[in-house]
Motif scaffolding. Sequence first.
Motif, PDB file in Angstrom:
ATOM      1  N   UNK A 101     -21.017 -21.746  23.461  1.00  0.00           N
ATOM      2  CA  UNK A 101     -22.200 -21.633  22.611  1.00  0.00           C
ATOM      3  C   UNK A 101     -21.841 -21.058  21.245  1.00  0.00           C
ATOM      4  N   UNK A 102     -22.455 -21.586  20.215  1.00  0.00           N
ATOM      5  CA  UNK A 102     -22.224 -21.083  18.871  1.00  0.00           C
ATOM      6  C   UNK A 102     -21.082 -21.750  18.137  1.00  0.00           C
ATOM      7  N   UNK A 103     -20.276 -22.539  18.807  1.00  0.00           N
ATOM      8  CA  UNK A 103     -19.181 -23.241  18.142  1.00  0.00           C
ATOM      9  C   UNK A 103     -19.697 -24.560  17.583  1.00  0.00           C
ATOM     10  N   UNK A 104     -19.171 -24.964  16.450  1.00  0.00           N
ATOM     11  CA  UNK A 104     -19.617 -26.190  15.787  1.00  0.00           C
ATOM     12  C   UNK A 104     -19.410 -27.405  16.684  1.00  0.00           C
ATOM     13  N   UNK A 105     -18.248 -27.504  17.305  1.00  0.00           N
ATOM     14  CA  UNK A 105     -17.946 -28.666  18.137  1.00  0.00           C
ATOM     15  C   UNK A 105     -18.523 -28.537  19.541  1.00  0.00           C
ATOM     16  N   UNK A 106     -18.953 -27.343  19.923  1.00  0.00           N
ATOM     17  CA  UNK A 106     -19.487 -27.032  21.254  1.00  0.00           C
ATOM     18  C   UNK A 106     -18.428 -27.082  22.349  1.00  0.00           C
ATOM     19  N   UNK A 107     -17.229 -27.596  22.070  1.00  0.00           N
ATOM     20  CA  UNK A 107     -16.126 -27.578  23.029  1.00  0.00           C
ATOM     21  C   UNK A 107     -14.963 -26.892  22.346  1.00  0.00           C
ATOM     22  N   UNK A 108     -14.534 -25.807  22.911  1.00  0.00           N
ATOM     23  CA  UNK A 108     -13.423 -25.060  22.329  1.00  0.00           C
ATOM     24  C   UNK A 108     -12.797 -24.212  23.419  1.00  0.00           C
ATOM     25  N   UNK A 109     -11.612 -23.698  23.138  1.00  0.00           N
ATOM     26  CA  UNK A 109     -10.970 -22.780  24.078  1.00  0.00           C
ATOM     27  C   UNK A 109     -11.308 -21.351  23.663  1.00  0.00           C
ATOM     28  N   UNK A 110     -11.055 -20.422  24.558  1.00  0.00           N
ATOM     29  CA  UNK A 110     -11.270 -19.006  24.255  1.00  0.00           C
ATOM     30  C   UNK A 110     -10.365 -18.590  23.093  1.00  0.00           C
ATOM     31  N   UNK A 111      -9.137 -19.100  23.074  1.00  0.00           N
ATOM     32  CA  UNK A 111      -8.208 -18.790  21.985  1.00  0.00           C
ATOM     33  C   UNK A 111      -8.740 -19.318  20.651  1.00  0.00           C
ATOM     34  N   UNK A 112      -9.302 -20.522  20.648  1.00  0.00           N
ATOM     35  CA  UNK A 112      -9.873 -21.072  19.412  1.00  0.00           C
ATOM     36  C   UNK A 112     -11.065 -20.240  18.943  1.00  0.00           C
ATOM     37  N   UNK A 113     -11.863 -19.770  19.872  1.00  0.00           N
ATOM     38  CA  UNK A 113     -13.006 -18.921  19.515  1.00  0.00           C
ATOM     39  C   UNK A 113     -12.526 -17.605  18.905  1.00  0.00           C
ATOM     40  N   UNK A 114     -11.431 -17.073  19.427  1.00  0.00           N
ATOM     41  CA  UNK A 114     -10.870 -15.852  18.868  1.00  0.00           C
ATOM     42  C   UNK A 114     -10.435 -16.079  17.422  1.00  0.00           C
ATOM     43  N   UNK A 115      -9.747 -17.175  17.170  1.00  0.00           N
ATOM     44  CA  UNK A 115      -9.317 -17.500  15.801  1.00  0.00           C
ATOM     45  C   UNK A 115     -10.529 -17.678  14.897  1.00  0.00           C
ATOM     46  N   UNK A 116     -11.576 -18.320  15.396  1.00  0.00           N
ATOM     47  CA  UNK A 116     -12.808 -18.480  14.611  1.00  0.00           C
ATOM     48  C   UNK A 116     -13.400 -17.126  14.256  1.00  0.00           C
ATOM     49  N   UNK A 117     -13.362 -16.195  15.197  1.00  0.00           N
ATOM     50  CA  UNK A 117     -13.878 -14.841  14.939  1.00  0.00           C
ATOM     51  C   UNK A 117     -13.038 -14.150  13.872  1.00  0.00           C
ATOM     52  N   UNK A 118     -11.709 -14.329  13.929  1.00  0.00           N
ATOM     53  CA  UNK A 118     -10.844 -13.752  12.895  1.00  0.00           C
ATOM     54  C   UNK A 118     -11.154 -14.355  11.529  1.00  0.00           C
ATOM     55  N   UNK A 119     -11.492 -15.642  11.494  1.00  0.00           N
ATOM     56  CA  UNK A 119     -11.889 -16.283  10.231  1.00  0.00           C
ATOM     57  C   UNK A 119     -13.174 -15.656   9.705  1.00  0.00           C
ATOM     58  N   UNK A 120     -14.120 -15.432  10.597  1.00  0.00           N
ATOM     59  CA  UNK A 120     -15.410 -14.849  10.198  1.00  0.00           C
ATOM     60  C   UNK A 120     -15.238 -13.482   9.559  1.00  0.00           C
ATOM     61  N   UNK A 121     -14.310 -12.685  10.055  1.00  0.00           N
ATOM     62  CA  UNK A 121     -14.130 -11.344   9.500  1.00  0.00           C
ATOM     63  C   UNK A 121     -13.053 -11.315   8.410  1.00  0.00           C
ATOM     64  N   UNK A 122     -12.540 -12.480   8.030  1.00  0.00           N
ATOM     65  CA  UNK A 122     -11.623 -12.578   6.905  1.00  0.00           C
ATOM     66  C   UNK A 122     -10.167 -12.301   7.205  1.00  0.00           C
ATOM     67  N   UNK A 123      -9.799 -12.182   8.462  1.00  0.00           N
ATOM     68  CA  UNK A 123      -8.393 -11.939   8.792  1.00  0.00           C
ATOM     69  C   UNK A 123      -7.561 -13.211   8.771  1.00  0.00           C
ATOM     70  N   UNK A 124      -8.200 -14.371   8.875  1.00  0.00           N
ATOM     71  CA  UNK A 124      -7.493 -15.649   8.794  1.00  0.00           C
ATOM     72  C   UNK A 124      -7.962 -16.353   7.527  1.00  0.00           C
ATOM     73  N   UNK A 125      -6.996 -16.735   6.706  1.00  0.00           N
ATOM     74  CA  UNK A 125      -7.314 -17.434   5.462  1.00  0.00           C
ATOM     75  C   UNK A 125      -6.394 -18.631   5.307  1.00  0.00           C
TER      76      UNK A 125
END
Length: 192
Positions: A101-125
């Motif tokens: 839930x909440x992912x754009x593609x609706x299908x993702x792995x837990x690891x991908x969700x973690x990376x998305x969270x890092x993007x949200x807080x600016x740690x991944x650029x």
Amino acid sequence: MQTENHVAIGKLPTQEDWAKAKGLLLKEISRLEKWNYLSVPVEPNFSEFMMCVLFLMEKVGVQELMSANDTMRYLEKIYNENGLFYPVRIFRGAWSETDMPGMITKRASIAECFIERLKEIGMVQLIHEKEIIFLGSLSSGASEELKTARRFFLEHAWRVFGQKNNEKYISQISWVAYALFMAMYKGNEEVI
């Protein structure tokens, strides 16, 4: 700062550096134990575990991981090779796609969700078409918003690991941080 394969670091950390980093992690966890807002036992998840891993890597001097995707591939590879040292409840299935839930593609792995969270807080650029994980954001010239978001994410993880039933994970966090660092520092073309 030098770059070795997939890691940007000032100097290669010693065992003493790793011990100091673990000490800092334990200090942060114990500092928050008395302020723990988690009234019932909480089982840690992949994101909380990995935030602590990244914290340790930062404290030994790692400033950047050269690719978010490569970081997850290295992590998956060392998990598959050394599964006995990893907490199964946290890592099993971390790279399998599932409905999220909440992912754009609706299908993702837990690891991908973690990376998305890092993007949200600016740690991944995105730099030169590579997603770089910045670890030194608390001590560098990062924005106050980034520092606050990262601090909140880290403090939640520290509170989870501060619960008595989760203390057993601390040594595993250290082992994973060291194994991931060494794999990325040495580089392994089979992973990429």
